[in-house]
Scaffold this motif. Sequence first.
Motif, mmCIF file in Angstrom:
data_model
loop_
_atom_site.group_PDB
_atom_site.id
_atom_site.type_symbol
_atom_site.label_atom_id
_atom_site.label_comp_id
_atom_site.label_asym_id
_atom_site.label_seq_id
_atom_site.Cartn_x
_atom_site.Cartn_y
_atom_site.Cartn_z
ATOM 1 N N ASP A 39 37.857 47.998 42.797
ATOM 2 C CA ASP A 39 36.795 48.469 43.674
ATOM 3 C C ASP A 39 35.497 47.773 43.313
ATOM 4 O OD1 ASP A 39 38.536 50.224 44.885
ATOM 5 O OD2 ASP A 39 38.048 51.857 43.480
ATOM 6 N N LYS A 40 34.679 47.502 44.315
ATOM 7 C CA LYS A 40 33.398 46.845 44.060
ATOM 8 C C LYS A 40 32.480 47.749 43.246
ATOM 9 C CE LYS A 40 29.770 44.248 46.228
ATOM 10 N NZ LYS A 40 29.873 42.892 46.620
ATOM 11 N N GLU A 41 32.497 49.053 43.524
ATOM 12 C CA GLU A 41 31.635 49.970 42.792
ATOM 13 C C GLU A 41 32.090 50.098 41.334
ATOM 14 O OE1 GLU A 41 33.101 50.928 45.742
ATOM 15 O OE2 GLU A 41 31.339 50.472 46.960
ATOM 16 N N GLN A 42 33.398 50.093 41.124
ATOM 17 C CA GLN A 42 33.930 50.196 39.773
ATOM 18 C C GLN A 42 33.638 48.914 38.998
ATOM 19 O OE1 GLN A 42 38.157 50.398 39.730
ATOM 20 N NE2 GLN A 42 38.318 50.225 37.529
ATOM 21 N N ASP A 43 33.632 47.811 39.704
ATOM 22 C CA ASP A 43 33.482 46.513 39.064
ATOM 23 C C ASP A 43 32.047 46.266 38.586
ATOM 24 O OD1 ASP A 43 34.312 43.849 38.377
ATOM 25 O OD2 ASP A 43 33.118 43.199 40.096
ATOM 26 N N ASP A 44 31.066 46.742 39.326
ATOM 27 C CA ASP A 44 29.677 46.440 39.009
ATOM 28 C C ASP A 44 29.132 47.472 38.033
ATOM 29 O OD1 ASP A 44 27.232 45.289 38.976
ATOM 30 O OD2 ASP A 44 26.710 45.745 41.049
ATOM 31 N N GLU A 45 28.970 47.079 36.787
ATOM 32 C CA GLU A 45 28.506 48.007 35.758
ATOM 33 C C GLU A 45 26.994 48.151 35.745
ATOM 34 O OE1 GLU A 45 30.364 48.629 32.363
ATOM 35 O OE2 GLU A 45 32.331 48.287 33.192
ATOM 36 N N ILE A 47 25.142 49.082 38.141
ATOM 37 C CA ILE A 47 24.682 50.118 39.066
ATOM 38 C C ILE A 47 24.527 51.462 38.344
ATOM 39 C CG2 ILE A 47 25.349 51.390 41.168
ATOM 40 C CD1 ILE A 47 26.670 48.916 42.204
ATOM 41 N N LYS A 48 25.132 51.594 37.179
ATOM 42 C CA LYS A 48 25.106 52.884 36.462
ATOM 43 C C LYS A 48 23.681 53.352 36.233
ATOM 44 C CE LYS A 48 29.445 52.424 34.018
ATOM 45 N NZ LYS A 48 30.092 52.315 32.731
#
Length: 49
Positions: A39-45, A47-48
């Motif tokens: 997932d793109k959201e899971q991949d981009d750290e 954004i946390k």
Amino acid sequence: MDLIVDVLLEVGSIVLVGCICFTVYVNGKIFLIKIGLIDKEQDDESIKD
């Protein structure tokens, strides 16, 4: 003079291999996102919050 040429060739080859590996990494990650394995959201750290 031969030493300088050898060092420049070694540094150039290291940079070239690094660029190739980075390109394969980025394209592989884009490919995995497109086929849905990651997932793109899971991949981009970054954004946390």
